[in-house]
Structures are given as structure tokens and as C-alpha cells.
Design an enzyme around this catalytic site. Structure first.
Site, PDB file in Angstrom:
ATOM      1  N   ARG A  13       0.827  -1.228   0.000  1.00 37.98           N
ATOM      2  CA  ARG A  13       0.000   0.000   0.000  1.00 37.98           C
ATOM      3  C   ARG A  13       0.856   1.271   0.000  1.00 37.98           C
ATOM      4  NH1 ARG A  13      -2.234  -3.474  -1.410  1.00 37.98           N
ATOM      5  NH2 ARG A  13      -4.082  -4.554  -0.636  1.00 37.98           N
ATOM      6  N   SER A  38     -10.933  -1.690   3.474  1.00 38.27           N
ATOM      7  CA  SER A  38     -10.219  -2.028   4.714  1.00 38.27           C
ATOM      8  C   SER A  38      -9.778  -0.726   5.372  1.00 38.27           C
ATOM      9  CB  SER A  38      -8.970  -2.855   4.417  1.00 38.27           C
ATOM     10  OG  SER A  38      -9.342  -4.071   3.839  1.00 38.27           O
ATOM     11  N   GLU A  76      -5.368   2.666   6.778  1.00 37.63           N
ATOM     12  CA  GLU A  76      -5.041   2.639   5.344  1.00 37.63           C
ATOM     13  C   GLU A  76      -5.725   3.830   4.668  1.00 37.63           C
ATOM     14  OE1 GLU A  76      -5.356  -1.173   3.319  1.00 37.63           O
ATOM     15  OE2 GLU A  76      -6.194  -0.145   1.562  1.00 37.63           O
TER      16      GLU A  76
HETATM   17  C1  LIG Z   1     -15.747  -1.275  -0.842  1.00 38.98           C
HETATM   18  C2  LIG Z   1     -14.271  -0.997  -1.023  1.00 38.98           C
HETATM   19  C3  LIG Z   1     -13.398  -2.035  -1.301  1.00 38.98           C
HETATM   20  C4  LIG Z   1     -12.024  -1.812  -1.445  1.00 38.98           C
HETATM   21  N1  LIG Z   1     -11.212  -2.857  -1.737  1.00 38.98           N
HETATM   22  C5  LIG Z   1      -9.892  -2.640  -1.909  1.00 38.98           C
HETATM   23  C6  LIG Z   1      -9.006  -3.723  -2.243  1.00 38.98           C
HETATM   24  O1  LIG Z   1      -9.416  -4.867  -2.422  1.00 38.98           O
HETATM   25  N2  LIG Z   1      -7.690  -3.459  -2.358  1.00 38.98           N
HETATM   26  C7  LIG Z   1      -7.185  -2.205  -2.200  1.00 38.98           C
HETATM   27  O2  LIG Z   1      -5.962  -2.020  -2.343  1.00 38.98           O
HETATM   28  N3  LIG Z   1      -7.988  -1.159  -1.895  1.00 38.98           N
HETATM   29  C8  LIG Z   1      -9.321  -1.346  -1.753  1.00 38.98           C
HETATM   30  N4  LIG Z   1     -10.132  -0.288  -1.439  1.00 38.98           N
HETATM   31  C9  LIG Z   1      -9.546   1.050  -1.225  1.00 38.98           C
HETATM   32  C10 LIG Z   1      -9.483   1.940  -2.489  1.00 38.98           C
HETATM   33  O3  LIG Z   1     -10.453   1.559  -3.451  1.00 38.98           O
HETATM   34  C11 LIG Z   1      -8.093   1.893  -3.105  1.00 38.98           C
HETATM   35  O4  LIG Z   1      -7.105   2.382  -2.208  1.00 38.98           O
HETATM   36  C12 LIG Z   1      -8.015   2.711  -4.408  1.00 38.98           C
HETATM   37  O5  LIG Z   1      -6.786   2.476  -5.022  1.00 38.98           O
HETATM   38  C13 LIG Z   1      -8.167   4.216  -4.155  1.00 38.98           C
HETATM   39  O6  LIG Z   1      -8.348   4.855  -5.395  1.00 38.98           O
HETATM   40  P1  LIG Z   1      -9.132   6.244  -5.493  1.00 38.98           P
HETATM   41  O7  LIG Z   1      -9.009   6.738  -6.891  1.00 38.98           O
HETATM   42  O8  LIG Z   1     -10.501   6.118  -4.971  1.00 38.98           O
HETATM   43  O9  LIG Z   1      -8.226   7.116  -4.541  1.00 38.98           O
HETATM   44  P2  LIG Z   1      -8.617   8.356  -3.628  1.00 38.98           P
HETATM   45  O10 LIG Z   1      -9.302   7.902  -2.394  1.00 38.98           O
HETATM   46  O11 LIG Z   1      -9.294   9.393  -4.437  1.00 38.98           O
HETATM   47  O12 LIG Z   1      -7.164   8.856  -3.256  1.00 38.98           O
HETATM   48  C14 LIG Z   1      -6.306   8.045  -2.456  1.00 38.98           C
HETATM   49  C15 LIG Z   1      -4.934   8.710  -2.450  1.00 38.98           C
HETATM   50  O13 LIG Z   1      -4.393   8.646  -3.768  1.00 38.98           O
HETATM   51  C16 LIG Z   1      -3.993   9.940  -4.198  1.00 38.98           C
HETATM   52  N5  LIG Z   1      -4.242  10.010  -5.647  1.00 38.98           N
HETATM   53  C17 LIG Z   1      -5.403   9.750  -6.293  1.00 38.98           C
HETATM   54  N6  LIG Z   1      -5.231   9.878  -7.619  1.00 38.98           N
HETATM   55  C18 LIG Z   1      -3.932  10.239  -7.814  1.00 38.98           C
HETATM   56  C19 LIG Z   1      -3.145  10.540  -8.954  1.00 38.98           C
HETATM   57  N7  LIG Z   1      -3.646  10.522 -10.184  1.00 38.98           N
HETATM   58  N8  LIG Z   1      -1.842  10.868  -8.764  1.00 38.98           N
HETATM   59  C20 LIG Z   1      -1.308  10.930  -7.521  1.00 38.98           C
HETATM   60  N9  LIG Z   1      -2.009  10.674  -6.401  1.00 38.98           N
HETATM   61  C21 LIG Z   1      -3.300  10.327  -6.544  1.00 38.98           C
HETATM   62  C22 LIG Z   1      -4.864  10.914  -3.429  1.00 38.98           C
HETATM   63  O14 LIG Z   1      -4.231  12.164  -3.305  1.00 38.98           O
HETATM   64  C23 LIG Z   1      -5.012  10.203  -2.087  1.00 38.98           C
HETATM   65  O15 LIG Z   1      -3.959  10.514  -1.206  1.00 38.98           O
HETATM   66  C24 LIG Z   1     -11.515  -0.490  -1.313  1.00 38.98           C
HETATM   67  C25 LIG Z   1     -12.396   0.569  -1.036  1.00 38.98           C
HETATM   68  C26 LIG Z   1     -13.760   0.331  -0.914  1.00 38.98           C
HETATM   69  C27 LIG Z   1     -14.686   1.485  -0.656  1.00 38.98           C
END
Ligand SMILES: Cc1cc2nc3c(=O)[nH]c(=O)nc-3n(C[C@H](O)[C@H](O)[C@H](O)COP(=O)(O)OP(=O)(O)OC[C@H]3O[C@@H](n4cnc5c(N)ncnc54)[C@H](O)[C@@H]3O)c2cc1C
Length: 306
Positions: A181, A231, A301
């Protein structure tokens, strides 16, 4: 400079009306909780992104990039800064199909959408990510992973813009310092705009069946019908966060509208009307109780802003 004036200047600079003042961040994050940001701007190309970053840098305005908001929680007190989102202009995909498959993907594309397009093309190796509700950029930032796969395994390179909006460069996969992560973007603040994946060609039916199976497993084990950020805690070395929380007797523990899921103790969910404060208090309660019982400090996380 006054807030109104700042937003007016940013509108003129970017030639866009896609700026939401006092943006309610509960509408942009999967926890469906949290306060307001000074402004949220959606940029559609690299020039706009760089201009917004340079403006924020020069005016000393705090700023954060938001992907799909599925791993982010804004405090109820809000965020006195600029939230930048990559719009549809960053949701393109390009294929180079051969023995190996190379796929270029814009950072705002959702993993589910990317997975579906790859499946249609018979591209294998991305199945693990199909049920993660994030964007490509957020997944690379987090080195998102599931069911034995993670971004680290498939990212060939990442094109990114510097935090001050003045430079662009490619990071090779090895330069991304991917860990559990973790990625280098968490340390250097660069913003991913395009990601190139190294994948393989495969059988359309097999790829689609694998995604269906993984998603069925996810839906059976995770509280997908409630808002959450997945998580809540990272996996501590040698343990599973959910098991520690359950063994500490915290399953179903509630603070206001926030609850430790009864289906999966590793998830804190918004049962209805939870504030970010409810969620943060529950996170702290879980951390303290688990630490007192087992001597393990759980690290969130979910990214907490404000
Ligand atoms: C129901 C559910 C299930 C999930 N299951 C998993 C799983 O199985 N495995 C897992 O790893 N995660 C899981 N997650 C967590 C999440 O989906 C992941 O961490 C995902 O990668 C976050 O992406 P996001 O675009 O929503 O990020 P955001 O929440 O929008 O951002 C997260 C971080 O990334 C940064 N960021 C976003 N885009 C960029 C970019 N283009 N460049 C630089 N920085 C950036 C942001 O500044 C922030 O600090 C889950 C979440 C939910 C709600």
C-alpha cells in the site's frame, strides 16, 4: 487574497466553470461523510492540471489530488484548500496487442471500467483489480491490490506531473518504490496522469469468468452495501487487522453512525448519517483497544485529510 477572488482568478486562468466552491466532500468520497473543501476543480487536460498546480503553488494554497475518493476521508472541519480532480479528459485507453499486451490508461479511469475494456480485448492480468472501486491514479498511488495481485506486478511506467506543476516525467515501474500500500508518489507528491501496464493476451471467456468469481467472493465477504473506504487499517506484519479487531470483541462496535462491520471486522462502515468525527473516533477506539489487548498498533489505510 480573498477566497472569492482566488476562485475567480482560477476560473479565468483555467477557462473553466468546473469549479465548485465550498464543495461538500461527502459527495466525492465513498464514506459519504466529511466536511467541505474551499473549492474543487475538475481539470480536463495536462495544461489545466499544470496551471492549477502552479497557481496553488504560487498563491500558497494547500491542494490535494482526489481520485475516486474510495480511500479518503475529509474531517468534518473541512479542508481550507483546493481539491483537484482529473476529469474525463484523463480517462482514455490505448492498446498495443501482441504476444504481450501493453495498455496505456489515463489516471482518472476507474479500475472497473479499465478491467471491463481489457476483458473485452482478451487482455489478462488485470482481473484482480476489477472490483476495487478506485481510479487508476489512486490505485498506483496506493499500490492497490487484491486476491494475490497488486499494481506493482503490472505497472510498466507512470507519467506524472510535479507538485508545483512545472515538470513532467516518466517513472519506470522499478522507480515507483512500490511496497505494501505504498508508492513513491506518497513521498514526492507527483501526480500520475497516465499509466502503462504490461499484461498478457488471454482468453476472453476465462478472463471474464475470473473477474466474476473474484467479485462474487468480494460481495459475499465485504459489506459492499454500506459506504466505507474498504479495509480501514493496513495489515500489520504477522497479523490480519480484521481478526485482531474481532478477537478484541469489537465486531459491531458503534460510534454514532459509524460501525465496525458485522460482516468483516476490518471494515468500518457508515451505517447511516455517520460524521467523519464518528468514523475517526471509532478508528481511535479500535486502535486503542487492539493495542491494549495485543500490543499491535493498527495504522489506518484510509487517507485522512484535515
Ligand atoms: C468497498 C471498497 C473495497 C475496497 N477494496 C480494496 C481492495 O481490495 N484493495 C485495495 O488495495 N484497496 C481497496 N479499497 C480502497 C481503495 O479503493 C483503493 O485504495 C483505491 O486504489 C483508491 O483509489 P481512489 O481513486 O478512490 O483514490 P482516492 O481515495 O481518491 O485517493 C487516495 C490517495 O491517492 C492519491 N491520488 C489519487 N489519484 C492520484 C493521482 N492521479 N496521482 C497521484 N495521487 C493520486 C490521493 O491524493 C489520495 O492521497 C476499497 C475501497 C472500498 C470502498
Amino acid at each position: 487574497m480573498e477566497k472569492k477572488e482566488l476562485i475567480k482568478r482560477l476560473r479565468e486562468l483555467l477557462k473553466t466553470s468546473s469549479i465548485v466552491e465550498d464543495a461538500d466532500m461527502s459527495g466525492y468520497t465513498s464514506f459519504r461523510a466529511g466536511g467541505k473543501a474551499m473549492a474543487l476543480v475538475e481539470v480536463e487536460n495536462k495544461e489545466q492540471l499544470k496551471a492549477a498546480l502552479q497557481f496553488a503553488d504560487e498563491e500558497n494554497i494547500p491542494h490535494i489530488l482526489l481520485g475516486n475518493g474510495s480511500n479518503t476521508l475529509f474531517a468534518d472541519s473541512g479542508y481550507n484548500g483546493l481539491v483537484i480532480k482529473l476529469g474525463r479528459g484523463f480517462a482514455n485507453m490505448a492498446f498495443d496487442l501482441g504476444e504481450r499486451a501493453t495498455v496505456g490508461c489515463g489516471a482518472s479511469m476507474l479500475l472497473s471500467k479499465a478491467a471491463a475494456l481489457m476483458s473485452d480485448q482478451g487482455i489478462a492480468g488485470f482481473e484482480f483489480a476489477s472490483g476495487i472501486p478506485g481510479s487508476i491514479g489512486g490505485a498506483v498511488f496506493m499500490n492497490a491490490g487484491a486476491y494475490g495481485g497488486e499494481m506493482k506486478d503490472i505497472v510498466a511506467s507512470v507519467h506524472a506531473v510535479s507538485p508545483d506543476g512545472k515538470e513532467e516525467k516518466d517513472f519506470a515501474g522499478e522507480e515507483m518504490n512500490f511496497g505494501y500500500r505504498r508508492s513513491i508518489l506518497q513521498d514526492n507528491g507527483w501526480i500520475a496522469t497516465d499509466v502503462t501496464f504490461n499484461l498478457t493476451s488471454g482468453n476472453v471467456e476465462e478472463i471474464s469468468a475470473k473477474m466474476k468469481d473474484l467479485n462474487a467472493r468480494r460481495n459475499a465477504k465485504q459489506p459492499v452495501n454500506y459506504p466505507s473506504a474498504g479495509s480501514t487499517f493496513k495489515r500489520p506484519e504477522g497479523y490480519f487487522a480484521g481478526k485482531l479487531i474481532e478477537d478484541a470483541g469489537l465486531k459491531g462496535l458503534t460510534v454514532g453512525g459509524a460501525q465496525v462491520s458485522t460482516l468483516h471486522s476490518g471494515f468500518i462502515i457508515n451505517k447511516g448519517g455517520a460524521t467523519a468525527t464518528d468514523i475517526l473516533q471509532l478508528i481511535a477506539l479500535v486502535q486503542n483497544t487492539v493495542y491494549d489487548k495485543f500490543g499491535v498498533m493498527l495504522e489506518p489505510e484510509v487517507r485522512i485529510i484535515g
